[in-house]
Design an enzyme around this catalytic site. Structure first.
Site, PDB file in Angstrom:
ATOM      1  N   GLY A 164       0.810  -1.226   0.000  1.00 26.01           N
ATOM      2  CA  GLY A 164       0.000   0.000   0.000  1.00 26.01           C
ATOM      3  C   GLY A 164       0.836   1.265   0.000  1.00 26.01           C
ATOM      4  O   GLY A 164       2.051   1.240   0.132  1.00 26.01           O
ATOM      5  N   ARG A 219       3.552   6.080   2.149  1.00 27.94           N
ATOM      6  CA  ARG A 219       3.891   7.499   2.326  1.00 27.94           C
ATOM      7  C   ARG A 219       3.371   8.334   1.177  1.00 27.94           C
ATOM      8  O   ARG A 219       3.795   9.469   0.983  1.00 27.94           O
ATOM      9  CB  ARG A 219       5.386   7.675   2.467  1.00 27.94           C
ATOM     10  CG  ARG A 219       6.178   7.051   1.327  1.00 27.94           C
ATOM     11  CD  ARG A 219       7.617   7.395   1.448  1.00 27.94           C
ATOM     12  NE  ARG A 219       8.418   6.585   0.555  1.00 27.94           N
ATOM     13  CZ  ARG A 219       9.717   6.767   0.397  1.00 27.94           C
ATOM     14  NH1 ARG A 219      10.328   7.712   1.070  1.00 27.94           N
ATOM     15  NH2 ARG A 219      10.400   5.997  -0.411  1.00 27.94           N
ATOM     16  N   LYS A 276       4.146  12.512  -2.202  1.00 27.18           N
ATOM     17  CA  LYS A 276       4.990  11.418  -1.728  1.00 27.18           C
ATOM     18  C   LYS A 276       5.846  11.968  -0.592  1.00 27.18           C
ATOM     19  O   LYS A 276       6.578  12.943  -0.788  1.00 27.18           O
ATOM     20  CB  LYS A 276       5.869  10.890  -2.866  1.00 27.18           C
ATOM     21  CG  LYS A 276       6.702   9.674  -2.466  1.00 27.18           C
ATOM     22  CD  LYS A 276       7.299   9.004  -3.687  1.00 27.18           C
ATOM     23  CE  LYS A 276       8.243   7.878  -3.314  1.00 27.18           C
ATOM     24  NZ  LYS A 276       8.802   7.215  -4.493  1.00 27.18           N
ATOM     25  N   ASP A 305       8.105   5.594   8.462  1.00 27.02           N
ATOM     26  CA  ASP A 305       7.599   6.862   9.003  1.00 27.02           C
ATOM     27  C   ASP A 305       6.732   7.695   8.061  1.00 27.02           C
ATOM     28  O   ASP A 305       6.272   8.773   8.420  1.00 27.02           O
ATOM     29  CB  ASP A 305       8.779   7.722   9.497  1.00 27.02           C
ATOM     30  CG  ASP A 305       9.806   7.964   8.384  1.00 27.02           C
ATOM     31  OD1 ASP A 305       9.505   7.648   7.216  1.00 27.02           O
ATOM     32  OD2 ASP A 305      10.901   8.460   8.698  1.00 27.02           O
ATOM     33  N   ARG A 361       3.503  14.273  -7.137  1.00 20.99           N
ATOM     34  CA  ARG A 361       3.575  13.533  -8.397  1.00 20.99           C
ATOM     35  C   ARG A 361       2.235  13.619  -9.117  1.00 20.99           C
ATOM     36  O   ARG A 361       1.190  13.805  -8.477  1.00 20.99           O
ATOM     37  CB  ARG A 361       3.860  12.046  -8.152  1.00 20.99           C
ATOM     38  CG  ARG A 361       5.010  11.751  -7.254  1.00 20.99           C
ATOM     39  CD  ARG A 361       5.436  10.299  -7.399  1.00 20.99           C
ATOM     40  NE  ARG A 361       4.563   9.360  -6.693  1.00 20.99           N
ATOM     41  CZ  ARG A 361       4.892   8.094  -6.489  1.00 20.99           C
ATOM     42  NH1 ARG A 361       6.043   7.611  -6.953  1.00 20.99           N
ATOM     43  NH2 ARG A 361       4.079   7.278  -5.836  1.00 20.99           N
ATOM     44  N   ARG A 368      -1.324   0.249  -9.712  1.00 18.65           N
ATOM     45  CA  ARG A 368      -0.205  -0.661  -9.976  1.00 18.65           C
ATOM     46  C   ARG A 368      -0.717  -2.096 -10.117  1.00 18.65           C
ATOM     47  O   ARG A 368      -1.839  -2.395  -9.709  1.00 18.65           O
ATOM     48  CB  ARG A 368       0.752  -0.634  -8.776  1.00 18.65           C
ATOM     49  CG  ARG A 368       1.240   0.729  -8.442  1.00 18.65           C
ATOM     50  CD  ARG A 368       1.240   0.956  -6.924  1.00 18.65           C
ATOM     51  NE  ARG A 368       1.531   2.369  -6.632  1.00 18.65           N
ATOM     52  CZ  ARG A 368       2.738   2.866  -6.502  1.00 18.65           C
ATOM     53  NH1 ARG A 368       3.764   2.063  -6.564  1.00 18.65           N
ATOM     54  NH2 ARG A 368       2.924   4.139  -6.291  1.00 18.65           N
ATOM     55  N   ASP A 412       4.554  -4.103  -7.239  1.00 20.83           N
ATOM     56  CA  ASP A 412       3.879  -2.900  -6.717  1.00 20.83           C
ATOM     57  C   ASP A 412       4.468  -1.637  -7.343  1.00 20.83           C
ATOM     58  O   ASP A 412       3.950  -0.547  -7.121  1.00 20.83           O
ATOM     59  CB  ASP A 412       3.998  -2.840  -5.190  1.00 20.83           C
ATOM     60  CG  ASP A 412       5.436  -2.958  -4.706  1.00 20.83           C
ATOM     61  OD1 ASP A 412       6.079  -3.959  -5.048  1.00 20.83           O
ATOM     62  OD2 ASP A 412       5.921  -2.044  -4.022  1.00 20.83           O
ATOM     63  N   ASN A 413       5.533  -1.795  -8.114  1.00 22.11           N
ATOM     64  CA  ASN A 413       6.114  -0.640  -8.799  1.00 22.11           C
ATOM     65  C   ASN A 413       5.872  -0.704 -10.300  1.00 22.11           C
ATOM     66  O   ASN A 413       6.591  -0.089 -11.085  1.00 22.11           O
ATOM     67  CB  ASN A 413       7.623  -0.553  -8.516  1.00 22.11           C
ATOM     68  CG  ASN A 413       7.908  -0.165  -7.074  1.00 22.11           C
ATOM     69  OD1 ASN A 413       7.053   0.403  -6.395  1.00 22.11           O
ATOM     70  ND2 ASN A 413       9.097  -0.464  -6.595  1.00 22.11           N
ATOM     71  N   ASP A 436       7.665   5.178  -9.441  1.00 23.79           N
ATOM     72  CA  ASP A 436       8.478   4.964  -8.239  1.00 23.79           C
ATOM     73  C   ASP A 436       9.976   5.006  -8.538  1.00 23.79           C
ATOM     74  O   ASP A 436      10.659   3.983  -8.625  1.00 23.79           O
ATOM     75  CB  ASP A 436       8.112   3.644  -7.536  1.00 23.79           C
ATOM     76  CG  ASP A 436       6.892   3.832  -6.650  1.00 23.79           C
ATOM     77  OD1 ASP A 436       6.235   4.885  -6.763  1.00 23.79           O
ATOM     78  OD2 ASP A 436       6.592   2.946  -5.844  1.00 23.79           O
TER      79      ASP A 436
HETATM   80  P1  AMP Z   1       9.285   1.161  -2.648  1.00 24.11           P
HETATM   81  O1  AMP Z   1      10.372   0.139  -2.596  1.00 24.11           O
HETATM   82  O2  AMP Z   1       9.769   2.580  -2.472  1.00 24.11           O
HETATM   83  O3  AMP Z   1       8.434   1.024  -3.843  1.00 24.11           O
HETATM   84  O4  AMP Z   1       8.375   0.925  -1.365  1.00 24.11           O
HETATM   85  C1  AMP Z   1       7.834  -0.318  -1.025  1.00 24.11           C
HETATM   86  C2  AMP Z   1       6.779  -0.150   0.035  1.00 24.11           C
HETATM   87  O5  AMP Z   1       7.327   0.469   1.195  1.00 24.11           O
HETATM   88  C3  AMP Z   1       5.596   0.712  -0.385  1.00 24.11           C
HETATM   89  O6  AMP Z   1       4.445   0.164   0.215  1.00 24.11           O
HETATM   90  C4  AMP Z   1       5.930   2.051   0.215  1.00 24.11           C
HETATM   91  O7  AMP Z   1       4.798   2.834   0.456  1.00 24.11           O
HETATM   92  C5  AMP Z   1       6.600   1.648   1.517  1.00 24.11           C
HETATM   93  N1  AMP Z   1       7.522   2.663   2.023  1.00 24.11           N
HETATM   94  C6  AMP Z   1       8.736   3.000   1.532  1.00 24.11           C
HETATM   95  N2  AMP Z   1       9.289   3.992   2.260  1.00 24.11           N
HETATM   96  C7  AMP Z   1       8.406   4.306   3.239  1.00 24.11           C
HETATM   97  C8  AMP Z   1       8.384   5.239   4.312  1.00 24.11           C
HETATM   98  N3  AMP Z   1       9.390   6.066   4.551  1.00 24.11           N
HETATM   99  N4  AMP Z   1       7.292   5.251   5.101  1.00 24.11           N
HETATM  100  C9  AMP Z   1       6.267   4.425   4.879  1.00 24.11           C
HETATM  101  N5  AMP Z   1       6.219   3.524   3.901  1.00 24.11           N
HETATM  102  C10 AMP Z   1       7.266   3.448   3.094  1.00 24.11           C
HETATM  103 MG    MG Z   2       6.857   1.551  -4.555  1.00 28.71          MG
END
Ligand code: AMP
Ligand code: MG
Length: 521
Positions: free
Chosen positions: A100, A103, A122, A134, A192, A199, A269-270, A279
């Site tokens: 999900g 952030r 974002k 966070d 964004r 996705r 998810d990306n 992403d």
């Molecule tokens: P990503 O690898 O950036 O595509 O992120 C994978 C998952 O981790 C997604 O569900 C993002 O929303 C979550 N995520 C990444 N960084 C954070 C963050 N700082 N706080 C909360 N969720 C995060």
């Molecule tokens: Mg992502």
């Protein structure tokens, strides 16, 4: 600021009934309502004037307090209900369950000039999907996302866009190298934009929960707004939908391979359901042409997401999407046929894309061999991909190999290695290439013009982004705009910007942020 708001997503799909913003499994819902976190001292560092124009916000309006507040989360635009989307995904090949928007918060959807845009922050704080993190984003990764999404757009590759980059005034703790050295960093928010941020994972979550009703609602919604030429909501429509998602994904990968972009985290998810690059994390650009290269340190041992593997991973991800929407289709054969079309379609499009890069307009038997031979030759000596293809357009077809090599020699990182077998191989290749060009009827000038339209002169090399980041950390934001302006015209000759048409400098070879990046963001 008057925006034409049309929030179809949150009006048509099931919302999470729980209003509290607590981290949890969110069942039977496509999204949760979330209010962005209020930043302590928001400050816009950069806006994309091109994107402002797209969504119908004037330069004047973008300087307003209201615009600043909205794109940083300080204020919610009247009559909108921000939300975060629920999705699942496969990360590095393993099922990860619910992920999900941890952030990311969709502010609203607007329509301008008949185009639909979702605006999404974002780094705007916690959501029910934040898991152990966070909800924040750091300045360095936000600069990278802001600049690269706009650069990709101007390169002609399908992508999500970025409207603005802002500081929140707050700090967050990050361990950049994942080596036990956490430090405080400035946090930032990017606004964004994309027609939709859906996705593959948004579909996977309903399959995983055997929630066919909502799966169907989501597919019907996606077709209605983003694949509107597909009529009906039956098996045939869903089969066509699957095929079109596959084709869009394939086209996106062809563009990535053409410009030397390595996404770095092609988890399901990306993967955008519209075939957009989405992403921007530990992505990178090929400098030395090396199909085995990945910028992502988290992937350093398996290199699952290396440049040369992007087509196979895209297909693997499409198989997962197929599994997700299978309950709506239940026709294995039809779906397999679609999947089978990927490799064939890729081979064909890749072939023609490479011929374009080489400036070969007609098709002849033996062209595949020429392309293969080039790929091999490029690896004998570290050769800068962008420089090589751009300079290749300068050769004259009735000159000899040695003269041709002179024109591209600057693309070699260690010219002293250009001898012996390496030299012989390059001479062999150029002999074939020049012979092949002789069979073309167009002039050197005509060929050059065509080649320069597909071989960018300027890409956002990692070290360039890093220079902008280093300056920004010292409070100097000029380079962000300089790079933004440069990358708006990546195919143009820009004599005043010749310094950016250069190999990665030596100091950047092994510097953090310039060669490899972690997922820390
Ligand atoms: P990503 O690898 O950036 O595509 O992120 C994978 C998952 O981790 C997604 O569900 C993002 O929303 C979550 N995520 C990444 N960084 C954070 C963050 N700082 N706080 C909360 N969720 C995060
Ligand atoms: Mg992502």
């Amino acid at each position: 600021m008057k925006l034409n708001v049309q929030d179809t997503f949150n009006k048509q799909l099931p919302a999470d009934p729980i209003k509290e913003n607590t981290r949890r499994q969110v069942e039977a819902s496509a999204f949760s309502f979330v209010t962005p976190r209020i930043p302590s001292q928001p400050e816009i560092l950069h806006t994309s004037d091109d994107m402002l124009n797209e969504i119908g916000i004037t330069k004047e309006e973008s300087k307003s307090e209201q615009f600043k507040n909205i794109v940083t989360g300080a204020e919610v635009y009247p009559n909108t209900t921000p939300y975060s989307m629920c999705y699942a995904g496969h990360q590095f090949g393993n099922w990860a369950g619910q992920l999900g928007d941890g952030r990311a918060i969709n502010l609203m959807e607007i329509v301008n000039n008949d185009k639909r845009w979702a605006l999404q922050l974002k780094g705007a704080g916690e959501t029910p999907y934040s898991r152990t993190a966070d909800g924040m984003a750091v300045l360095r990764s936000s600069i990278r996302e802001h600049l690269c999404s706009e650069a990709m757009y101007h390169l002609g590759a399908p992508t999500t866009r970025s409207l603005s980059l802002a500081l929140t005034g707050d700090e967050v703790m990050r361990d950049v190298l994942y080596n036990g050295n956490p430090a405080l960093e400035k946090s930032a928010v990017v606004c964004r934009t994309a027609p939709s941020f859906l996705r593959f994972g948004n579909f996977q979550i309903f399959m995983a929960r055997q929630d066919t009703k909502n799966l169907k609602a989501l597919v019907d919604y996606t077709i209605e707004y983003f694949y509107p030429h597909i009529k009906g909501n039956d098996k045939n429509a869903y089969i066509q939908f699957y095929k079109e998602v596959l084709d869009n994904t394939l086209d996106m990968i062809i563009h990535w391979q053409r410009v030397g972009f390595v996404h770095g985290v092609m988890n399901t998810d990306n993967m955008s359901i519209l075939g957009l690059t989405i992403d921007y994390g530990p992505y990178g650009w090929l400098e030395g042409y090396d199909p085995d290269w990945t910028p992502n340190t988290t992937d350093a041992s398996n290199k699952r997401y290396r440049y040369g593997n992007q087509p196979s991973v895209a297909l693997w991800n499409l198989v997962q999407l197929g599994n997700a929407i299978y309950p709506l289709i239940e026709e294995t054969e039809a779906m397999e046929e679609i999947l089978d079309s990927f490799n064939k379609g890729f081979a064909k499009k890749y072939h023609f894309m490479m011929l374009d890069k080489l400036g070969i307009a007609t098709h002849k038997e033996g062209d595949s061999k020429l392309i293969l031979a080039l790929q091999k030759t490029l690896r004998f000596i570290e050769t800068d991909m962008t420089l090589f293809f751009r300079k290749l357009a300068n050769i004259e077809k009735d000159k000899n190999e040695a003269e041709a090599i002179e024109k591209i020699k600057e693309a070699f990182y260690t010219p002293s290695d250009f001898q012996g077998e390496v030299k012989e191989n390059w001479h062999d290749w150029f002999k074939q290439y020049l012979n092949r060009l002789q069979e073309e009827s167009n002039t050197d000038e005509e060929r050059k013009e065509k080649m320069n339209a597909v071989n960018p002169k300027y890409v956002l090399r990692n070290y360039m982004a890093q220079l902008a980041i280093d300056d920004a950390n010292k409070g100097d934001y000029k380079l962000i705009d300089e790079l933004y302006q440069l990358l708006k015209k990546p195919y143009d000759e820009q004599p005043e910007n010749e310094k950016w048409f250069a190999k990665r400098p030596d100091w950047a070879r092994n510097k953090v942020g310039c060669s490899m990046l972690s997922c820390s963001s």
